[in-house]
Enzyme design. Structure first.
Site: not given
Length: 288
Positions: A185, A245
């Site tokens: 990611r 995050c």
């Protein structure tokens, strides 16, 4: 700051006469009903269910990310109704990955409440050490909410930053941005949730799962302090470290790990999902 409590420490607290409030903060990003369902199937005796999705996060808007911090007055009202007072000790737990429990701890710190701890190893460690479990909806577990008094608030934003602050620190030699998501990611190779793949420019990749031992939660969540020191050796404690995050939950796992080895940091609660909600916030897809 110590934000972690062990099972033996919790058991000792449970045998004391202190005002202890235990919150079950289990959740699953892909299964919204998981938390309450798991609570009913079995939870720490006396624990109160607290929803990460609805009671610790506000409604999603254009900006703020997928799990924005609950509005302060609403959060305080929820906590008071569940029995939290200024002299309470709050212990939060989850399945042991520390995401849900740590999320509550940092939101409590944000309103100036610091006598709050995430249970190391969560429910798995508690059960392995003989802790008592009960089933059902826990309808009698919030009777303390009838106590007189209130929860006084003193907002502490000293450890929290927003997207404008982060933008001002990109490639700053005295700042280190830490991306707590998976490496694919981070590189933009996959993005299951947010509209743009990649990472905040200048960020370093430190996947939160790398600091925990999810196969051995009976003895606690985190890998050894020696491992953590080696893992985070490139994070200069004399620089400003900012954690993010995807939506402001998994970064908390890295945050507690840094607590353990006494490296200071700040958190960006809106995280990547907030960052990409702004057209002028660029992303990067290379290793940095």
């Amino acid at each position: 700051m110590n934000r972690i409590i062990t099972v033996p420490e919790l058991l000792k607290l449970k045998d004391s006469d202190k005002d202890l409030i235990i919150f079950d903060c289990r959740f699953d990003l892909m299964d919204k009903a998981y938390g309450l369902r798991s609570y009913k199937e079995g939870h720490i005796d006396g624990a109160i269910a607290l929803s990460v999705e609805t009671e610790l996060a506000d409604k999603v808007c254009e900006h703020g990310g997928r799990h924005p911090f609950k509005e302060i007055n609403s959060l305080v009202d929820i906590l008071e109704k569940k029995g939290v007072r200024n002299d309470s000790i709050v212990v939060a737990y989850d399945d042991g990955d520390m995401q849900g429990s740590a999320r509550l701890i940092f939101q409590l710190n944000n309103i100036g409440f610091y006598n709050a701890y995430a249970l190391d190893g969560g429910l798995i460690a508690y059960k392995s050490m003989g802790g008592k479990i009960e089933t059902g909806d826990g309808e009698n577990n919030n009777l303390k909410s009838s106590k007189s008094g209130s929860l006084n608030v003193k907002i502490d934003n000293s450890f929290i930053v927003d997207h404008e602050y982060v933008k001002s620190k990109l490639y700053d030699e005295n700042t280190i941005l830490v991306d707590s998501r998976s490496h694919p990611r981070y590189l933009g190779l996959e993005e299951p949730v947010d509209r743009i793949a990649g990472h905040i420019p200048s960020a370093k990749s430190y996947f939160f799962v790398d600091v925990v031992d999810l196969d051995n939660l009976a003895s606690g969540t985190y890998k050894s302090d020696d491992f953590l020191k080696e893992h985070f050796k490139d994070l200069d404690p004399n620089k400003e470290i900012i954690l993010y995050c995807g939506s402001g939950i998994s970064l908390m796992v890295n945050a507690l790990a840094l607590d353990k080895i006494k490296i200071p940091y700040k958190i960006y609660p809106g995280s990547y999902s907030d960052w990409v909600s702004y057209e002028d916030c660029k992303v990067e897809t290379i290793e940095e």
